[in-house]
Design an enzyme around this catalytic site. Structure first.
Site, short mmCIF file in Angstrom:
data_model
loop_
_atom_site.label_atom_id
_atom_site.label_comp_id
_atom_site.label_asym_id
_atom_site.label_seq_id
_atom_site.Cartn_x
_atom_site.Cartn_y
_atom_site.Cartn_z
N GLN A 1 38.85 32.55 50.21
CA GLN A 1 38.07 33.78 50.24
C GLN A 1 36.59 33.48 50.04
OE1 GLN A 1 39.89 37.24 48.09
NE2 GLN A 1 41.35 35.70 47.37
N ASN B 1 42.36 29.99 46.15
CA ASN B 1 43.44 30.06 45.17
C ASN B 1 44.70 29.49 45.82
OD1 ASN B 1 41.71 31.51 43.45
ND2 ASN B 1 42.39 33.46 44.26
N CYS C 1 48.92 35.21 60.03
CA CYS C 1 49.37 34.47 61.21
C CYS C 1 48.79 35.11 62.47
CB CYS C 1 50.90 34.47 61.28
SG CYS C 1 51.70 33.37 60.08
N HIS D 1 44.80 29.77 53.04
CA HIS D 1 43.59 30.56 53.20
C HIS D 1 42.75 30.51 51.93
CE1 HIS D 1 45.93 33.43 50.85
NE2 HIS D 1 44.83 34.13 50.64
N CYS E 1 53.66 37.95 57.92
CA CYS E 1 52.42 37.45 57.35
C CYS E 1 51.21 38.02 58.09
CB CYS E 1 52.39 35.93 57.40
SG CYS E 1 50.81 35.23 56.85
#
Length: 362
Positions: A193, A178, A74, A191, A71
């Site tokens: 944006q 999202n 991370c 997360h 990822c």
């Protein structure tokens, strides 16, 4: 809160937000070998609608559902370098590696011209796209943050709104999240944006036209009057707190849709007081838990902050968070088919009053 700005190996900015100013300093270097960031992609104005469309073909190569041990959101660890050089973090914001709009120069696209046959205006897609990591924990969601963590995210959103509004060429700042593969999420780490658009978005442009006409005819603020009517009726209100009201909009487009609005007229996140931000963190976490209980499963959603543009219509805009889901029942999704996609005419499968009743619970 402490704010620390650093640079990644390819020149992108990364900003750490720590609730405790006395926490260890952020000094880790990005040791990866990265290619320089490309110049801005192209955007073209649709001659039939006047709307700008970004052509960001490089985003086809963005990271797509990597395993947890790869990822990129991370913290970095020995033998595994990620987008975040630190070994731990609270909230972090960095420039997207695969942006739709970017500040980096060198695309070679003329600043403004017509391209090809017909009246198609084209220009560099200058702006900014950022990623907001809500927590260093890979699993979980915003709904599982503590109140303090949610408050730090709130401060990060406001910080970025203020700074991007001062960036040359940025006309509107959009903070959003999202959540869920049904929405199209390709990274499971919690997360969101932030976009700094080089134009006022079509949705906001339409809202401003409606708000100006409403003000001319009725002398009031269209969102403020709607909010007052919703609070007076209570029919579609889900939650009320000291500073915020949560309600299903009266003409909801999506089966599951709620708005969270401050009682006070505020144009953007920067204008919220500390008390309003504290209250939001509590209310929002409660609302997310209610939504996840609706179908006894994590609800896929888009949560979008509707803020005033940087330079126009600020007195007309009333800050609010619009959260909606594509899920219309426990085992069915809402698809944007012919009427919605072809003509922009929405047909909702669930009445707002019924959804509000479900979300209020017994």
């Amino acid at each position: 809160m402490r704010r620390t700005t650093r640079r990644l190996a390819d020149g992108r900015e990364i900003i750490y937000f720590d609730a405790d100013p006395a926490s260890p300093p952020r000094r880790a270097e990005d040791l990866r070998e990265l290619s320089p960031q490309p110049g801005p992609p192209e955007m073209r104005r649709d001659p039939l609608t006047g709307e700008w469309v970004a052509m960001a073909a490089h985003r086809q190569d963005r990271t797509h559902r990597p395993p947890a041990d790869l990822c990129p959101l991370c913290p970095s660890a020995p033998g595994r370098l990620s987008e975040i050089p630190e070994s731990d973090y609270e909230v972090v914001v960095f420039e997207n590696r695969f942006p739709s709009f970017t500040r980096f120069p060198g695309s070679g696209i003329p600043e403004s011209s017509t391209g090809g046959p017909g009246p198609v205006e084209r220009a560099p897609a200058r702006g900014r796209c950022e990623v907001v990591c809500f927590t260093s924990e890979h699993s979980g969601s915003f709904a599982e943050l503590s109140g303090e963590q949610a408050r730090t995210v709130m401060d990060a959103w406001a910080d970025r709104t203020a700074e991007l509004a001062e960036s040359p060429g940025v006309e509107q700042v959009f903070c959003f999240e999202n959540r869920g593969e049904e929405i199209g999420v390709t990274l499971h780490h919690p997360h969101g944006q932030i976009y700094g658009y080089p134009f006022v978005t079509p949705k906001t442009d339409q809202y401003l036209r409606t708000a100006r006409e409403y003000e001319r005819r009725h002398g009031g603020n269209v969102f403020g009057d709607m909010l007052a009517a919703e609070r007076a009726s209570g029919e579609r209100v889900i939650r009320e707190s000291t500073h915020w009201t949560v309600f299903v909009p009266p003409a909801a487009r999506w089966p599951v849709q709620v708005m969270l609005a401050p009682r006070r007229h505020v144009p953007d996140l920067v204008g919220l007081t500390d008390e309003e931000r504290d209250d939001f963190a509590v209310v929002y976490l409660d609302v997310l838990s209610v939504l996840d209980r609706l179908y006894d499963a994590p609800l896929p959603y888009i949560a979008s902050w509707q803020q005033a543009p940087v330079r126009t219509g600020r007195e007309l805009c009333w800050l609010h968070l619009d959260l909606f889901s594509v899920r219309r029942s426990a085992d069915k999704l809402k698809y944007l088919a012919g009427s919605e996609s072809g003509m922009g005419v929405w047909i909702n499968d669930v009445t707002p009053e019924r959804m509000a009743e479900w979300l209020r619970g017994p």
